[in-house]
Design a protein around this motif. Structure first.
Motif, PDB file in Angstrom:
ATOM      1  N   VAL A 219      -3.155  -0.285 -27.760  1.00 31.90           N
ATOM      2  CA  VAL A 219      -1.940  -1.013 -27.389  1.00 31.90           C
ATOM      3  C   VAL A 219      -1.129  -0.202 -27.531  1.00 31.90           C
ATOM      4  CG1 VAL A 219      -0.425  -2.986 -27.948  1.00 31.90           C
ATOM      5  CG2 VAL A 219      -2.759  -3.489 -28.220  1.00 31.90           C
ATOM      6  N   GLU A 220      -0.339   0.299 -26.712  1.00 29.10           N
ATOM      7  CA  GLU A 220       0.830   1.087 -26.712  1.00 29.10           C
ATOM      8  C   GLU A 220       2.153   0.692 -26.868  1.00 29.10           C
ATOM      9  OE1 GLU A 220      -1.814   2.410 -23.179  1.00 29.10           O
ATOM     10  OE2 GLU A 220      -0.937   0.703 -23.930  1.00 29.10           O
ATOM     11  N   SER A 221       3.062   1.425 -27.662  1.00 29.62           N
ATOM     12  CA  SER A 221       4.418   0.732 -27.935  1.00 29.62           C
ATOM     13  C   SER A 221       5.517   1.892 -28.165  1.00 29.62           C
ATOM     14  CB  SER A 221       4.439  -0.105 -29.249  1.00 29.62           C
ATOM     15  OG  SER A 221       3.977   0.646 -30.283  1.00 29.62           O
ATOM     16  N   GLY A 222       6.455   1.510 -28.005  1.00 33.36           N
ATOM     17  CA  GLY A 222       7.700   2.553 -28.481  1.00 33.36           C
ATOM     18  C   GLY A 222       8.245   2.945 -27.127  1.00 33.36           C
ATOM     19  N   GLY A 223       8.038   2.506 -25.840  1.00 28.93           N
ATOM     20  CA  GLY A 223       8.836   3.012 -24.890  1.00 28.93           C
ATOM     21  C   GLY A 223      10.089   2.599 -24.620  1.00 28.93           C
ATOM     22  N   GLY A 224      10.814   2.861 -23.666  1.00 29.31           N
ATOM     23  CA  GLY A 224      12.180   2.232 -23.295  1.00 29.31           C
ATOM     24  C   GLY A 224      13.080   3.142 -22.728  1.00 29.31           C
ATOM     25  N   LEU A 225      14.187   2.996 -22.643  1.00 27.59           N
ATOM     26  CA  LEU A 225      15.293   3.639 -21.970  1.00 27.59           C
ATOM     27  C   LEU A 225      15.923   4.505 -22.946  1.00 27.59           C
ATOM     28  CD1 LEU A 225      17.087   4.126 -19.378  1.00 27.59           C
ATOM     29  CD2 LEU A 225      18.469   2.186 -20.298  1.00 27.59           C
ATOM     30  N   VAL A 226      16.027   5.724 -22.566  1.00 26.54           N
ATOM     31  CA  VAL A 226      16.822   6.969 -23.320  1.00 26.54           C
ATOM     32  C   VAL A 226      17.409   7.660 -22.227  1.00 26.54           C
ATOM     33  CG1 VAL A 226      14.562   8.341 -23.284  1.00 26.54           C
ATOM     34  CG2 VAL A 226      16.278   8.506 -24.917  1.00 26.54           C
ATOM     35  N   GLN A 227      18.458   8.242 -22.827  1.00 29.20           N
ATOM     36  CA  GLN A 227      19.448   9.375 -22.147  1.00 29.20           C
ATOM     37  C   GLN A 227      18.597  10.911 -21.945  1.00 29.20           C
ATOM     38  OE1 GLN A 227      23.273   9.380 -23.639  1.00 29.20           O
ATOM     39  NE2 GLN A 227      23.868   7.335 -22.476  1.00 29.20           N
ATOM     40  N   PRO A 228      18.784  11.589 -20.909  1.00 23.26           N
ATOM     41  CA  PRO A 228      18.421  12.727 -20.778  1.00 23.26           C
ATOM     42  C   PRO A 228      18.915  13.435 -22.262  1.00 23.26           C
ATOM     43  CG  PRO A 228      19.390  12.455 -18.848  1.00 23.26           C
ATOM     44  CD  PRO A 228      19.499  11.122 -19.831  1.00 23.26           C
TER      45      PRO A 228
ATOM     46  N   PRO B  15      14.612  13.605 -17.058  1.00 23.39           N
ATOM     47  CA  PRO B  15      14.418  12.523 -15.966  1.00 23.39           C
ATOM     48  C   PRO B  15      13.010  12.506 -15.236  1.00 23.39           C
ATOM     49  CG  PRO B  15      16.619  13.244 -15.632  1.00 23.39           C
ATOM     50  CD  PRO B  15      15.947  14.148 -16.687  1.00 23.39           C
ATOM     51  N   ASN B  16      12.247  13.649 -15.267  1.00 19.48           N
ATOM     52  CA  ASN B  16      11.146  13.524 -14.693  1.00 19.48           C
ATOM     53  C   ASN B  16      10.029  13.192 -15.472  1.00 19.48           C
ATOM     54  OD1 ASN B  16      10.942  16.056 -16.179  1.00 19.48           O
ATOM     55  ND2 ASN B  16      10.853  17.378 -14.422  1.00 19.48           N
ATOM     56  N   ASP B  17      10.417  13.009 -16.968  1.00 19.78           N
ATOM     57  CA  ASP B  17       9.527  12.500 -17.722  1.00 19.78           C
ATOM     58  C   ASP B  17       9.260  10.789 -17.687  1.00 19.78           C
ATOM     59  OD1 ASP B  17      10.647  14.815 -20.347  1.00 19.78           O
ATOM     60  OD2 ASP B  17       8.905  14.802 -19.282  1.00 19.78           O
ATOM     61  N   THR B  18      10.088  10.153 -16.867  1.00 25.47           N
ATOM     62  CA  THR B  18       9.753   8.860 -16.560  1.00 25.47           C
ATOM     63  C   THR B  18       8.718   8.507 -15.979  1.00 25.47           C
ATOM     64  OG1 THR B  18      12.357   8.634 -16.329  1.00 25.47           O
ATOM     65  CG2 THR B  18      10.920   6.861 -15.201  1.00 25.47           C
ATOM     66  N   ALA B  19       7.980   7.393 -16.628  1.00 24.65           N
ATOM     67  CA  ALA B  19       6.704   7.111 -16.219  1.00 24.65           C
ATOM     68  C   ALA B  19       6.347   5.990 -17.079  1.00 24.65           C
ATOM     69  CB  ALA B  19       5.514   8.339 -16.262  1.00 24.65           C
ATOM     70  N   VAL B  20       5.057   5.394 -16.709  1.00 32.39           N
ATOM     71  CA  VAL B  20       4.339   4.645 -17.642  1.00 32.39           C
ATOM     72  C   VAL B  20       3.249   5.304 -18.535  1.00 32.39           C
ATOM     73  CG1 VAL B  20       2.846   2.694 -18.190  1.00 32.39           C
ATOM     74  CG2 VAL B  20       4.424   2.783 -16.123  1.00 32.39           C
TER      75      VAL B  20
ATOM     76  N   VAL C 238       8.613   4.392 -20.231  1.00 32.66           N
ATOM     77  CA  VAL C 238       9.563   5.269 -20.553  1.00 32.66           C
ATOM     78  C   VAL C 238      10.350   5.604 -19.309  1.00 32.66           C
ATOM     79  CG1 VAL C 238       9.953   7.797 -21.335  1.00 32.66           C
ATOM     80  CG2 VAL C 238       8.056   6.209 -22.216  1.00 32.66           C
ATOM     81  N   THR C 239      11.596   5.502 -19.594  1.00 34.51           N
ATOM     82  CA  THR C 239      12.713   5.588 -18.625  1.00 34.51           C
ATOM     83  C   THR C 239      13.873   6.440 -19.104  1.00 34.51           C
ATOM     84  OG1 THR C 239      12.430   3.360 -17.493  1.00 34.51           O
ATOM     85  CG2 THR C 239      14.271   4.754 -16.904  1.00 34.51           C
ATOM     86  N   VAL C 240      13.878   7.650 -18.561  1.00 33.43           N
ATOM     87  CA  VAL C 240      14.804   8.762 -18.973  1.00 33.43           C
ATOM     88  C   VAL C 240      16.034   8.871 -17.830  1.00 33.43           C
ATOM     89  CG1 VAL C 240      15.491  11.091 -19.856  1.00 33.43           C
ATOM     90  CG2 VAL C 240      13.144   9.957 -20.161  1.00 33.43           C
ATOM     91  N   SER C 241      17.190   8.173 -18.278  1.00 31.81           N
ATOM     92  CA  SER C 241      18.071   8.229 -17.325  1.00 31.81           C
ATOM     93  C   SER C 241      19.628   7.948 -18.152  1.00 31.81           C
ATOM     94  CB  SER C 241      18.157   6.644 -16.298  1.00 31.81           C
ATOM     95  OG  SER C 241      19.086   6.533 -15.592  1.00 31.81           O
ATOM     96  N   SER C 242      20.675   8.602 -17.345  1.00 32.77           N
ATOM     97  CA  SER C 242      21.954   8.353 -18.102  1.00 32.77           C
ATOM     98  C   SER C 242      22.712   7.191 -17.553  1.00 32.77           C
ATOM     99  CB  SER C 242      22.716   9.448 -17.823  1.00 32.77           C
ATOM    100  OG  SER C 242      22.783  10.101 -16.182  1.00 32.77           O
TER     101      SER C 242
END
Length: 128
Positions: free
Chosen positions: A5-14, A88-93, A124-128
């Motif tokens: 079970v994975e956890s810890g993902g979310g939205l984060v700024q560059p 931003p290109n680290d955005t992925a599941v 994991v979403t990397v976006s401003s």
């Protein structure tokens, strides 16, 4: 059967950081190499990093060296992926996988054989 079970993902700024966790359901976890993989929309799944059963050996795909750190705590049946300087290109599941028979961490990350068990992933979403 090993459940992950994975956890810890979310939205984060560059430029930000996240720490992902992969928790296993059984103490047999200590016998497995564990890898982190990711899949972005419209792209194939790719390896991020893999770690040996005891944690002494690690492998990173080139673009993650220096930014990502894989580690494991076998007493807690958990593997971590510390991700810094996110782009931003680290955005992925992000998925973790367990494999008992790969010849090495590099071989596991090369996906030379199917992993034995997979988690369901964390976004994991990397976006401003």
């Amino acid at each position: 059967q090993l459940q992950l079970v994975e956890s810890g993902g979310g939205l984060v700024q560059p430029g930000g950081s996240l720490r992902l966790s992969c928790a296993a359901s059984s103490s047999t976890f200590v016998s497995y190499r564990i890898g982190w993989f990711r899949q972005a929309p419209g792209k194939e799944r790719e390896a991020v990093s893999c770690i040996s059963p005891g944690g002494a050996y690690t492998y990173y795909t080139d673009s993650r060296k220096g930014r990502f750190t894989i580690s494991r705590d076998n007493a807690k049946n958990t593997v971590y992926l510390q991700m810094n300087s996110l782009e931003p290109n680290d955005t992925a599941v992000y998925y973790c996988a367990a494999d008992a028979f790969s010849a090495s961490e590099q071989a596991m990350c090369a996906m030379t054989r199917p992993a034995d068990f997979w988690g369901r992933g964390t976004q994991v979403t990397v976006s401003s």
